[in-house]
Each structure stands twice: as structure tokens, then as C-alpha cells.
Design a protein around this motif. Structure first.
Motif, PDB file in Angstrom:
ATOM      1  N   SER A  97      -7.444  -1.280   0.138  1.00  0.00           N
ATOM      2  CA  SER A  97      -6.089  -2.075   0.214  1.00  0.00           C
ATOM      3  C   SER A  97      -6.516  -3.337   0.070  1.00  0.00           C
ATOM      4  O   SER A  97      -6.839  -4.060  -0.872  1.00  0.00           O
ATOM      5  CB  SER A  97      -5.434  -2.020   1.126  1.00  0.00           C
ATOM      6  OG  SER A  97      -4.576  -2.814   0.863  1.00  0.00           O
TER       7      SER A  97
ATOM      8  N   CYS B 286      -3.488  10.607  -4.410  1.00  0.00           N
ATOM      9  CA  CYS B 286      -5.246  11.748  -4.097  1.00  0.00           C
ATOM     10  C   CYS B 286      -4.481  13.034  -4.372  1.00  0.00           C
ATOM     11  O   CYS B 286      -3.703  13.402  -4.398  1.00  0.00           O
ATOM     12  CB  CYS B 286      -4.595  11.740  -3.105  1.00  0.00           C
ATOM     13  SG  CYS B 286      -5.350  13.312  -1.827  1.00  0.00           S
TER      14      CYS B 286
ATOM     15  N   VAL C 245      -2.344   4.296  -4.249  1.00  0.00           N
ATOM     16  CA  VAL C 245      -3.987   5.198  -3.903  1.00  0.00           C
ATOM     17  C   VAL C 245      -3.160   6.849  -4.304  1.00  0.00           C
ATOM     18  O   VAL C 245      -2.635   7.061  -3.888  1.00  0.00           O
ATOM     19  CB  VAL C 245      -4.540   5.563  -2.232  1.00  0.00           C
ATOM     20  CG1 VAL C 245      -5.224   6.291  -2.691  1.00  0.00           C
ATOM     21  CG2 VAL C 245      -4.707   4.391  -1.772  1.00  0.00           C
TER      22      VAL C 245
ATOM     23  N   LEU D  82      -5.709  13.688   5.930  1.00  0.00           N
ATOM     24  CA  LEU D  82      -4.567  11.888   5.802  1.00  0.00           C
ATOM     25  C   LEU D  82      -2.810  12.589   6.652  1.00  0.00           C
ATOM     26  O   LEU D  82      -2.891  11.288   6.945  1.00  0.00           O
ATOM     27  CB  LEU D  82      -4.426  12.371   4.496  1.00  0.00           C
ATOM     28  CG  LEU D  82      -5.338  11.801   3.343  1.00  0.00           C
ATOM     29  CD1 LEU D  82      -4.862  12.359   2.080  1.00  0.00           C
ATOM     30  CD2 LEU D  82      -5.647  10.378   3.846  1.00  0.00           C
TER      31      LEU D  82
ATOM     32  N   ALA E 172      -0.821   9.334   7.139  1.00  0.00           N
ATOM     33  CA  ALA E 172      -1.584   8.378   5.731  1.00  0.00           C
ATOM     34  C   ALA E 172      -0.690   8.611   4.871  1.00  0.00           C
ATOM     35  O   ALA E 172      -0.563   7.733   3.781  1.00  0.00           O
ATOM     36  CB  ALA E 172      -2.708   8.630   5.690  1.00  0.00           C
TER      37      ALA E 172
ATOM     38  N   VAL F 177      -7.942   3.651   4.219  1.00  0.00           N
ATOM     39  CA  VAL F 177      -6.884   2.832   3.567  1.00  0.00           C
ATOM     40  C   VAL F 177      -6.971   1.424   3.024  1.00  0.00           C
ATOM     41  O   VAL F 177      -6.887   0.937   2.726  1.00  0.00           O
ATOM     42  CB  VAL F 177      -5.221   3.464   3.868  1.00  0.00           C
ATOM     43  CG1 VAL F 177      -4.583   2.863   3.223  1.00  0.00           C
ATOM     44  CG2 VAL F 177      -5.821   5.403   3.605  1.00  0.00           C
TER      45      VAL F 177
ATOM     46  N   PRO G 202       0.510  -1.299   0.412  1.00  0.00           N
ATOM     47  CA  PRO G 202      -0.060   0.230  -0.236  1.00  0.00           C
ATOM     48  C   PRO G 202       0.268   1.259  -0.257  1.00  0.00           C
ATOM     49  O   PRO G 202       1.590   1.163   0.880  1.00  0.00           O
ATOM     50  CB  PRO G 202      -0.339  -0.258   0.857  1.00  0.00           C
ATOM     51  CG  PRO G 202      -0.537  -1.286   1.312  1.00  0.00           C
ATOM     52  CD  PRO G 202       0.307  -2.058   1.124  1.00  0.00           C
ATOM     53  N   TRP G 203       0.375   2.372  -0.889  1.00  0.00           N
ATOM     54  CA  TRP G 203       1.247   3.085  -0.839  1.00  0.00           C
ATOM     55  C   TRP G 203       0.298   4.691  -1.098  1.00  0.00           C
ATOM     56  O   TRP G 203      -1.157   3.871  -2.226  1.00  0.00           O
ATOM     57  CB  TRP G 203       1.915   2.716  -1.949  1.00  0.00           C
ATOM     58  CG  TRP G 203       3.270   4.659  -2.421  1.00  0.00           C
ATOM     59  CD1 TRP G 203       3.308   5.311  -2.420  1.00  0.00           C
ATOM     60  CD2 TRP G 203       4.371   4.137  -1.527  1.00  0.00           C
ATOM     61  NE1 TRP G 203       4.646   6.488  -3.026  1.00  0.00           N
ATOM     62  CE2 TRP G 203       4.990   6.002  -1.580  1.00  0.00           C
ATOM     63  CE3 TRP G 203       5.439   4.207  -0.396  1.00  0.00           C
ATOM     64  CZ2 TRP G 203       6.362   6.117  -1.595  1.00  0.00           C
ATOM     65  CZ3 TRP G 203       6.286   4.124  -0.088  1.00  0.00           C
ATOM     66  CH2 TRP G 203       6.451   5.375  -0.040  1.00  0.00           C
ATOM     67  N   LEU G 204       0.141   5.706  -0.412  1.00  0.00           N
ATOM     68  CA  LEU G 204      -0.706   6.725  -0.616  1.00  0.00           C
ATOM     69  C   LEU G 204       0.213   7.915  -0.613  1.00  0.00           C
ATOM     70  O   LEU G 204       0.448   7.979  -0.622  1.00  0.00           O
ATOM     71  CB  LEU G 204      -1.447   6.958   0.859  1.00  0.00           C
ATOM     72  CG  LEU G 204      -2.517   7.636   0.002  1.00  0.00           C
ATOM     73  CD1 LEU G 204      -3.846   7.866   1.428  1.00  0.00           C
ATOM     74  CD2 LEU G 204      -2.418   9.486   0.703  1.00  0.00           C
TER      75      LEU G 204
ATOM     76  N   THR H  81      -9.432   7.871   8.721  1.00  0.00           N
ATOM     77  CA  THR H  81      -8.174   7.475   7.099  1.00  0.00           C
ATOM     78  C   THR H  81      -7.773   6.549   6.843  1.00  0.00           C
ATOM     79  O   THR H  81      -7.116   4.968   6.209  1.00  0.00           O
ATOM     80  CB  THR H  81      -6.960   8.553   7.067  1.00  0.00           C
ATOM     81  OG1 THR H  81      -6.751   9.270   8.303  1.00  0.00           O
ATOM     82  CG2 THR H  81      -7.717  10.436   6.932  1.00  0.00           C
ATOM     83  N   THR H  82      -7.729   5.542   8.690  1.00  0.00           N
ATOM     84  CA  THR H  82      -6.157   4.334   8.885  1.00  0.00           C
ATOM     85  C   THR H  82      -7.789   3.652   7.835  1.00  0.00           C
ATOM     86  O   THR H  82      -7.299   2.307   7.155  1.00  0.00           O
ATOM     87  CB  THR H  82      -6.104   4.018   9.948  1.00  0.00           C
ATOM     88  OG1 THR H  82      -5.333   5.261  10.503  1.00  0.00           O
ATOM     89  CG2 THR H  82      -4.969   2.720   9.764  1.00  0.00           C
TER      90      THR H  82
ATOM     91  N   CYS I 235      -2.570   4.703 -10.972  1.00  0.00           N
ATOM     92  CA  CYS I 235      -2.670   4.411  -9.831  1.00  0.00           C
ATOM     93  C   CYS I 235      -3.842   3.129  -9.859  1.00  0.00           C
ATOM     94  O   CYS I 235      -4.242   3.054 -10.602  1.00  0.00           O
ATOM     95  CB  CYS I 235      -3.057   5.414  -8.677  1.00  0.00           C
ATOM     96  SG  CYS I 235      -4.649   6.186  -9.085  1.00  0.00           S
TER      97      CYS I 235
END
Ligand SMILES: NC(=O)c1ccc[n+]([C@@H]2O[C@H](COP(=O)([O-])OP(=O)(O)OC[C@H]3O[C@@H](n4cnc5c(N)ncnc54)[C@H](OP(=O)(O)O)[C@@H]3O)[C@@H](O)[C@H]2O)c1
Length: 248
Positions: A174, A183, A181, A193, A198, A170, A33-35, A166-167, A72
Motif C-alpha cells: 500500500s 491474490c 491487491v 493470509l 488479511a 499489505v 486497501p483491499w485484498l 502478512t500485515t 488490480c
């Protein structure tokens, strides 16, 4: 003609074509996971010109903006930005679709909108013209009738009872296979965030202009303490810098 973008750091390179530009943003493990958040700002910190971001960015910013969408799984946007910038359906152009399909990705990313009040029209193009069923992220306090109406055209995720978790958001994305992700703001969502730590990466286009006035900054809200960042990337196109930052 495509506007020229050069890399200054970490690997100096002149006149990146789309493949080279894309390679600079690709993540090795898509399942991790990567935001990533993307903003454009004037040198003196304005995130808007006449109330919109579009007046700040140029062609180079648009090239990076398109690459980030192409890469993304989900484009995440706050409802304020969706309303003010007049977002329509999240549909990529043909070259981006071809690139994604060749990479084994779905043709288009999912569009996820964060909203507390759910003042979003289910009959808008965002939903009626969507190539993929969009997602609405909201809280337990959102009005049930609006939630029901939007459930007909989108998947509604309730993340948090009174305020946005927000956790959980995400994690929920996922769990749906949407680990990458991207944004696109706006400042309120970015602030939320950041408060939850996050954000993995900030892409910031610094537009070579001064706005003064009282325009928004790229993040609003409160942080318990300032956050340090590491510089990960410097791209340049004439006087425009496109910077990448990760957690310190
Ligand atoms: N320079 C740039 O790159 C850039 C990028 C994006 C936007 N902008 C500019 O930023 C301005 C919009 O700012 P904004 O702060 O209103 O944008 P925003 O963060 O996109 O929208 C705020 C709205 O999103 C929802 N939202 C965001 N965070 C939430 C949370 N933690 N919990 C529940 N709902 C949440 C709420 O929607 P509801 O009201 O529906 O409850 C809230 O009113 C516009 O002028 C836009 O042009 C600039």
C-alpha cells in the motif's frame, strides 16, 4: 465468441458484456486497501485437477480471472503456484491495457511473488520480460545470496523476521501505491493470509464437476476458529457459479 455470464444476485442481469462484468468488481475508492483472492474449485472442493488449477476452470472463469487482473494494482502469488503453474511475465492483453490507461492506471499491474526459500530463477521470463519491475516478498530467514541475485531484477521486500508478516506485506504494498491487491493463490499463501485476517474478499469459481481423490483444497494451514463470510455476488455461466464473499 465470448461465453455468456449472467448475474443472479445482487442485481439480476443477463449476458453481461465486459464493461458490465468489470463494473461488478470495481471498488469505489482505489486508495482504500483491499485484498481480493481468486480461486477455482470443483463442487467437492478440489483446487486442482492433475496437480493444476487450469483443468477446473472454463471460459467463464477465465473471463472473471482476466477482469480481476485488469482491476488490480498488484497480482500477488505464492512461489509454489508460480513454479507449478509455470507463470511468465505479468503482461496483460491489449484490451486490458487500453482499459487501464483510459482509467488512468499504469498499463500493467505489478507482479509480486511470495517466497521463503527464494528458489526463483532471476533469468526467467517472469523477470526478463516483465513490463514492470516485479516484487519479491520474503522473510529475514531467506538465503542472502539468492536475495542479492533477485535484487538485480526485482524489488525484494523483507516482511517478517522468521515468518511472513502478512500485515507488514499489505502495508508495504500500500505504501508503494499498490492498495488494490489481487491474490491468485495458492492454498498455502491463502492460508497465511486467512490466519492474519488479511483477506477482504474471496472470489470463488465453483466448477460443475466432482474430482474426489486427494487434491488440494483452496486453503491450507490452521485457523484459530472458522471464519464466517457474507455473500456479495453470484454470477452464473451455464452450470458454473462465480461467487463473491466478503468478511461477515
Ligand atoms: N484452484 C485454484 O484456483 C488454484 C490457485 C492457485 C494454485 N493452485 C494450485 O495449488 C498448488 C500449489 O499450492 P501451494 O500451497 O504450494 O501454493 P502457494 O501458496 O502458491 O505456494 C507455496 C509457496 O509460496 C511461498 N509461500 C506461501 N506462503 C508463504 C508464507 N506464509 N511464508 C513464506 N513463503 C510462503 C513458499 O515459497 P518457497 O517454497 O519459495 O519458500 C511456499 O512454499 C498447485 O497445484 C496449484 O496448481 C490452485
Amino acid at each position: 465468441m465470448t461465453v455468456q455470464i449472467d448475474s443472479l444476485w445482487p442485481v439480476p442481469a443477463d449476458d453481461l458484456d465486459d464493461d458490465a462484468l468489470t463494473a461488478g468488481f470495481v471498488r469505489a475508492d482505489r486508495g482504500d486497501p483491499w485484498l481480493r483472492v481468486n480461486f477455482v474449485s470443483s463442487v467437492d472442493g478440489a483446487a486442482t485437477h492433475d496437480g493444476l488449477s487450469g483443468g477446473l476452470g472454463g471460459e467463464a472463469d477465465k473471463r472473471v480471472f482476466d477482469v480481476l487482473r485488469r482491476l488490480c494494482d498488484v497480482v500477488l502469488v505464492g512461489a509454489g503456484t508460480v513454479r507449478s503453474e509455470g507463470y511468465g511475465a505479468m503482461r496483460l492483453d491489449e484490451p486490458a491495457v487500453r482499459w487501464r490507461v483510459a482509467e488512468g492506471l499504469p498499463p500493467h499491474p505489478v507482479f509480486a511473488i511470495v517466497s521463503g526459500g527464494l528458489d526463483l530463477d532471476p533469468a526467467s521470463n517472469i523477470f526478463t520480460k516483465a513490463p514492470v519491475r516485479p516484487i519479491i516478498v520474503t522473510t529475514g530467514r531467506s538465503p542472502q545470496p539468492r536475495r542479492d541475485a533477485l535484487s538485480a531484477v526485482a524489488d525484494v521486500l523483507v516482511c517478517g523476521d522468521d515468518s511472513l508478516d502478512t500485515t507488514a506485506m499489505v502495508a508495504a504494498l500500500s505504501d508503494r501505491g499498490l492498495a488494490q491487491v489481487h491474490c491468485e493463490g495458492g492454498p498455502s499463501l491463502f492460508g497465511s493470509l486467512l490466519a492474519a485476517d488479511a483477506v477482504d474478499e474471496l472470489c470463488l469459481t465453483l466448477s460443475p464437476r466432482l474430482e474426489a481423490g486427494d487434491a488440494r483444497r483452496i486453503a491450507s494451514g490452521a485457523l484459530p476458529e472458522p471464519r464466517g463470510l457474507s455473500l456479495a455476488r453470484v454470477l452464473r455461466s451455464a452450470g458454473t457459479l462465480m461467487l463473491g464473499y466478503t468478511r461477515a
